[in-house]
Structures are given as structure tokens and as C-alpha cells.
Design a protein around this motif. Structure first.
Motif, PDB file in Angstrom:
ATOM      1  N   LEU A 261       0.815  -1.215   0.000  1.00  0.00           N
ATOM      2  CA  LEU A 261       0.000   0.000   0.000  1.00  0.00           C
ATOM      3  C   LEU A 261       0.849   1.267   0.000  1.00  0.00           C
ATOM      4  O   LEU A 261       0.579   2.205  -0.773  1.00  0.00           O
ATOM      5  N   PHE A 262       1.881   1.298   0.849  1.00  0.00           N
ATOM      6  CA  PHE A 262       2.651   2.529   1.062  1.00  0.00           C
ATOM      7  C   PHE A 262       4.098   2.441   0.573  1.00  0.00           C
ATOM      8  O   PHE A 262       4.802   3.452   0.584  1.00  0.00           O
ATOM      9  N   GLY A 263       4.553   1.245   0.209  1.00  0.00           N
ATOM     10  CA  GLY A 263       5.942   1.101  -0.187  1.00  0.00           C
ATOM     11  C   GLY A 263       6.913   1.021   0.977  1.00  0.00           C
ATOM     12  O   GLY A 263       8.117   1.219   0.812  1.00  0.00           O
ATOM     13  N   TRP A 264       6.405   0.713   2.178  1.00  0.00           N
ATOM     14  CA  TRP A 264       7.274   0.634   3.340  1.00  0.00           C
ATOM     15  C   TRP A 264       8.225  -0.561   3.253  1.00  0.00           C
ATOM     16  O   TRP A 264       7.844  -1.654   2.840  1.00  0.00           O
ATOM     17  N   GLU A 265       9.458  -0.338   3.676  1.00  0.00           N
ATOM     18  CA  GLU A 265      10.412  -1.411   3.933  1.00  0.00           C
ATOM     19  C   GLU A 265      10.563  -1.535   5.449  1.00  0.00           C
ATOM     20  O   GLU A 265      10.192  -0.611   6.185  1.00  0.00           O
ATOM     21  N   PHE A 266      11.102  -2.651   5.925  1.00  0.00           N
ATOM     22  CA  PHE A 266      11.108  -2.897   7.367  1.00  0.00           C
ATOM     23  C   PHE A 266      12.470  -3.350   7.861  1.00  0.00           C
ATOM     24  O   PHE A 266      13.189  -4.092   7.186  1.00  0.00           O
ATOM     25  N   VAL A 267      12.816  -2.884   9.085  1.00  0.00           N
ATOM     26  CA  VAL A 267      14.034  -3.308   9.776  1.00  0.00           C
ATOM     27  C   VAL A 267      13.649  -3.648  11.216  1.00  0.00           C
ATOM     28  O   VAL A 267      12.655  -3.129  11.737  1.00  0.00           O
ATOM     29  N   PRO A 268      14.405  -4.527  11.877  1.00  0.00           N
ATOM     30  CA  PRO A 268      14.080  -4.867  13.264  1.00  0.00           C
ATOM     31  C   PRO A 268      14.163  -3.660  14.179  1.00  0.00           C
ATOM     32  O   PRO A 268      15.004  -2.773  14.000  1.00  0.00           O
ATOM     33  N   GLY A 269      13.252  -3.613  15.173  1.00  0.00           N
ATOM     34  CA  GLY A 269      13.247  -2.558  16.178  1.00  0.00           C
ATOM     35  C   GLY A 269      13.424  -3.154  17.568  1.00  0.00           C
ATOM     36  O   GLY A 269      13.768  -4.338  17.709  1.00  0.00           O
ATOM     37  N   PRO A 270      13.194  -2.366  18.622  1.00  0.00           N
ATOM     38  CA  PRO A 270      13.319  -2.869  19.994  1.00  0.00           C
ATOM     39  C   PRO A 270      12.395  -4.060  20.231  1.00  0.00           C
ATOM     40  O   PRO A 270      11.253  -4.066  19.768  1.00  0.00           O
ATOM     41  N   GLN A 271      12.890  -5.052  20.963  1.00  0.00           N
ATOM     42  CA  GLN A 271      12.148  -6.296  21.170  1.00  0.00           C
ATOM     43  C   GLN A 271      11.657  -6.473  22.609  1.00  0.00           C
ATOM     44  O   GLN A 271      11.267  -7.569  23.004  1.00  0.00           O
ATOM     45  N   GLN A 272      11.658  -5.392  23.408  1.00  0.00           N
ATOM     46  CA  GLN A 272      11.287  -5.521  24.822  1.00  0.00           C
ATOM     47  C   GLN A 272       9.872  -6.062  25.012  1.00  0.00           C
ATOM     48  O   GLN A 272       9.587  -6.777  25.972  1.00  0.00           O
TER      49      GLN A 272
ATOM     50  N   GLY B 218       8.266  -7.847  22.635  1.00  0.00           N
ATOM     51  CA  GLY B 218       8.046  -8.884  21.641  1.00  0.00           C
ATOM     52  C   GLY B 218       8.544  -8.438  20.278  1.00  0.00           C
ATOM     53  O   GLY B 218       9.122  -7.363  20.128  1.00  0.00           O
ATOM     54  N   PRO B 219       8.337  -9.280  19.248  1.00  0.00           N
ATOM     55  CA  PRO B 219       8.803  -8.943  17.896  1.00  0.00           C
ATOM     56  C   PRO B 219       8.265  -7.581  17.451  1.00  0.00           C
ATOM     57  O   PRO B 219       7.079  -7.292  17.602  1.00  0.00           O
ATOM     58  N   TYR B 220       9.146  -6.753  16.873  1.00  0.00           N
ATOM     59  CA  TYR B 220       8.783  -5.382  16.508  1.00  0.00           C
ATOM     60  C   TYR B 220       9.663  -4.942  15.349  1.00  0.00           C
ATOM     61  O   TYR B 220      10.866  -5.220  15.330  1.00  0.00           O
ATOM     62  N   VAL B 221       9.062  -4.274  14.384  1.00  0.00           N
ATOM     63  CA  VAL B 221       9.813  -3.768  13.243  1.00  0.00           C
ATOM     64  C   VAL B 221       9.517  -2.281  13.065  1.00  0.00           C
ATOM     65  O   VAL B 221       8.447  -1.792  13.448  1.00  0.00           O
ATOM     66  N   ARG B 222      10.489  -1.573  12.478  1.00  0.00           N
ATOM     67  CA  ARG B 222      10.298  -0.180  12.101  1.00  0.00           C
ATOM     68  C   ARG B 222      10.094  -0.113  10.591  1.00  0.00           C
ATOM     69  O   ARG B 222      10.815  -0.755   9.830  1.00  0.00           O
ATOM     70  N   ALA B 223       9.106   0.684  10.188  1.00  0.00           N
ATOM     71  CA  ALA B 223       8.825   0.885   8.772  1.00  0.00           C
ATOM     72  C   ALA B 223       9.628   2.066   8.256  1.00  0.00           C
ATOM     73  O   ALA B 223       9.702   3.109   8.913  1.00  0.00           O
ATOM     74  N   LEU B 224      10.224   1.901   7.074  1.00  0.00           N
ATOM     75  CA  LEU B 224      11.056   2.936   6.479  1.00  0.00           C
ATOM     76  C   LEU B 224      10.525   3.343   5.111  1.00  0.00           C
ATOM     77  O   LEU B 224       9.994   2.518   4.358  1.00  0.00           O
ATOM     78  N   LEU B 225      10.715   4.620   4.794  1.00  0.00           N
ATOM     79  CA  LEU B 225      10.526   5.144   3.447  1.00  0.00           C
ATOM     80  C   LEU B 225      11.805   5.881   3.070  1.00  0.00           C
ATOM     81  O   LEU B 225      12.209   6.806   3.794  1.00  0.00           O
ATOM     82  N   ASP B 226      12.440   5.459   1.996  1.00  0.00           N
ATOM     83  CA  ASP B 226      13.689   6.088   1.573  1.00  0.00           C
ATOM     84  C   ASP B 226      14.697   6.132   2.710  1.00  0.00           C
ATOM     85  O   ASP B 226      15.437   7.116   2.873  1.00  0.00           O
ATOM     86  N   GLY B 227      14.714   5.062   3.520  1.00  0.00           N
ATOM     87  CA  GLY B 227      15.668   4.958   4.612  1.00  0.00           C
ATOM     88  C   GLY B 227      15.313   5.730   5.860  1.00  0.00           C
ATOM     89  O   GLY B 227      16.052   5.692   6.841  1.00  0.00           O
ATOM     90  N   ARG B 228      14.177   6.431   5.851  1.00  0.00           N
ATOM     91  CA  ARG B 228      13.757   7.215   7.016  1.00  0.00           C
ATOM     92  C   ARG B 228      12.531   6.585   7.665  1.00  0.00           C
ATOM     93  O   ARG B 228      11.656   6.066   6.974  1.00  0.00           O
ATOM     94  N   GLU B 229      12.475   6.656   8.993  1.00  0.00           N
ATOM     95  CA  GLU B 229      11.442   5.931   9.737  1.00  0.00           C
ATOM     96  C   GLU B 229      10.100   6.644   9.697  1.00  0.00           C
ATOM     97  O   GLU B 229      10.030   7.863   9.802  1.00  0.00           O
ATOM     98  N   VAL B 230       9.034   5.855   9.551  1.00  0.00           N
ATOM     99  CA  VAL B 230       7.688   6.422   9.506  1.00  0.00           C
ATOM    100  C   VAL B 230       6.746   5.817  10.535  1.00  0.00           C
ATOM    101  O   VAL B 230       5.775   6.459  10.943  1.00  0.00           O
ATOM    102  N   ALA B 231       6.988   4.575  10.975  1.00  0.00           N
ATOM    103  CA  ALA B 231       6.032   3.900  11.868  1.00  0.00           C
ATOM    104  C   ALA B 231       6.672   2.647  12.445  1.00  0.00           C
ATOM    105  O   ALA B 231       7.729   2.201  11.990  1.00  0.00           O
ATOM    106  N   GLY B 232       5.997   2.074  13.439  1.00  0.00           N
ATOM    107  CA  GLY B 232       6.432   0.813  14.020  1.00  0.00           C
ATOM    108  C   GLY B 232       5.285  -0.184  14.042  1.00  0.00           C
ATOM    109  O   GLY B 232       4.119   0.204  14.189  1.00  0.00           O
TER     110      GLY B 232
END
Length: 258
Positions: free
Chosen positions: A32-43, A45-59
Motif C-alpha cells: 500500500l505505502f511502499g514501506w520497507e522494514f528493519v528490526p526494532g526494539p524487542q522488549q 516482543g517482535p517489533y519492526v520499524r517501517a522505512l521510506l527512503d531509509g527514514r522511519e515512519v512507523a512501528g
């Protein structure tokens, strides 16, 4: 939202979503948005950060299998001191449900609710990440609280975050704009009995899209739902949608400024 304005206490600075199917949700928002994902803090449970052009937009995080919570986007408001803000929230009639706790090296956070029951987050950034430029397809561009009436809850947010509150004067329209340093940063909309019975008061995230009509169609093709067909208002062209797990959000093709 620039890095400077994102740090201002009270500014909406992050949005996150907790879901049951993390992989499927990533596929939906990538398409929908073209988001890519990288791992985020796991305190929590499993969590990822969404990126657009290498910049963070959401978790996006994974709910434990035994947690049957409503799936909804959560708006986070910036603070310089999460613990102090959490205590102020309690003193003003709100609730602190989670935290404050450390989110790895990124900062400190809490999940709270206002006196009307609307859930929001508090975020104290330690290591700031660059945000995707507002106006880019897939970026969060606005946050609005849909509540019963704005007078009581408006006092809560004004006390906790020291907003300047600008009411819209109308006999049949209950609306407040929240401002910081003269800038509008969020809004409160009192809709009375128009609130969904299954949701109650809640914060709504608006995501920018290049074409609201096409994005609304794509949402349904990807397994989501169209809750309100595209319409026009002063903000631009909008549609109310839900992802496959039921998280509701608004897509908007913003009207040209000026």
C-alpha cells in the motif's frame, strides 16, 4: 515534521501498531505505502520499524497469541521526561497502562489513555531517527482525536502537554486545534453519538497518498476494507479504511497549501 518539531513536547512524533500477523501486516503496508522494514526494539516482543527512503515512519509489533486486544494505530506524543508526563497524566484523570519503560537505545515510552478512554503513547527520544518528509506517499501527516465532546478532554491535553487550544466556533461543530509555538500539530473532534460503539474515543492517524481513490481501491484488493468512500474537504481528498486485521486509518491526498 522536521527533526526539531518532532522533539517539541506534545508534538505527535510516532505511530505504531500491534497485530497478530506481523508478516502479513508488513506485506499489506509494503504494497500500500511502499514501506520497507528493519528490526526494532524487542522488549515487548517482535517489533519492526517501517522505512521510506531509509527514514522511519512507523512501528509494527507482534501481539502475544493470548492477548486479544483491539488492533489499532497508536499516536505517540513527544515528551522530555516520560516518567514526569506519566505522573501528570495520572493526576489529571488519565491512565497509564504500560510503562514508562525503556525501548532499547531509542528512548523511553508509555502507553496511556485520556479521561475519555482514548489510547495514546508518550515518547521520550534518546536517539532520534530522521523522519520521512511529510507529504511523501506513505507518511503520517496528521493525528486527530475523535471523542464525545472536546471541552473536558481538551483541558486534559492542554494541562498535560501545554497546548494552545484554538476552538472552531460553531453551534453544531465541536472541534479544537492543538497548537505548539503557533503551529497546528493535532486536532480534537467531538462527534457525540457518532463515535463507533465498538471503538469509543480514539486517535486517528492520517497517511498521505498520491491518489486517494486509487489507494482506497488498493486497500480492498489487499484484503482491507473501505469504511467510508473518498470524499473532499478542506484538508484534501480522504477515505476511511481498515487493514486486514481491522486497524482503522485515514488516507488523504492533501490539498495544495495556500
Amino acid at each position: 515534521m522536521t527533526e526539531a518539531t518532532r522533539r517539541t513536547p506534545g508534538t505527535p512524533c510516532w505511530v505504531s501498531l500491534m497485530v497478530h500477523g506481523l508478516d502479513a501486516t508488513q506485506e499489506f503496508y509494503n504494497a500500500l505505502f511502499g514501506w520497507e522494514f528493519v528490526p526494532g526494539p524487542q522488549q515487548l516482543g517482535p517489533y519492526v520499524r517501517a522505512l521510506l527512503d531509509g527514514r522511519e515512519v512507523a512501528g509494527i509489533g507482534q501481539l502475544p497469541p493470548d492477548r486479544h486486544l483491539p488492533v489499532a494505530w497508536t499516536t505517540y506524543l513527544a515528551t522530555d521526561d516520560a516518567d514526569e508526563t506519566a505522573e501528570t497524566i495520572r493526576c489529571c484523570g488519565g491512565t497509564v497502562a504500560v510503562g514508562p519503560l525503556d525501548a532499547g537505545e531509542a528512548g523511553r515510552m508509555a502507553i496511556c489513555s485520556d479521561p475519555s478512554g482514548a489510547v495514546f503513547g508518550v515518547w521520550q527520544a534518546e536517539r532520534h531517527h530522521g523522519a520521512a518528509a511529510a507529504g511523501t506517499h506513505g507518511t503520517p501527516v496528521w493525528n486527530e482525536l475523535l471523542t464525545y465532546e472536546t471541552s473536558t478532554v481538551g483541558k486534559f491535553y492542554r494541562t498535560v502537554f501545554r497546548y494552545d487550544v484554538e476552538p472552531v466556533v460553531s453551534a453544531d461543530f465541536d472541534f479544537l486545534t492543538l497548537r505548539l509555538d503557533g503551529r497546528p500539530v493535532a486536532s480534537l473532534h467531538g462527534v457525540g453519538t457518532g463515535l463507533p460503539r465498538d471503538r469509543g474515543a480514539h486517535w486517528m492517524t492520517y497517511f498521505e497518498v498520491g491518489d486517494a481513490d486509487a489507494a482506497a481501491v488498493l486497500v480492498t484488493e489487499l484484503g482491507g476494507r473501505l469504511l467510508r468512500p473518498p470524499w473532499d474537504d478542506a484538508m484534501g481528498r480522504l477515505a476511511l479504511v481498515a487493514d486486514p486485521e481491522g486497524a482503522v486509518f485515514t488516507i488523504v491526498h492533501s490539498a495544495p497549501s495556500g
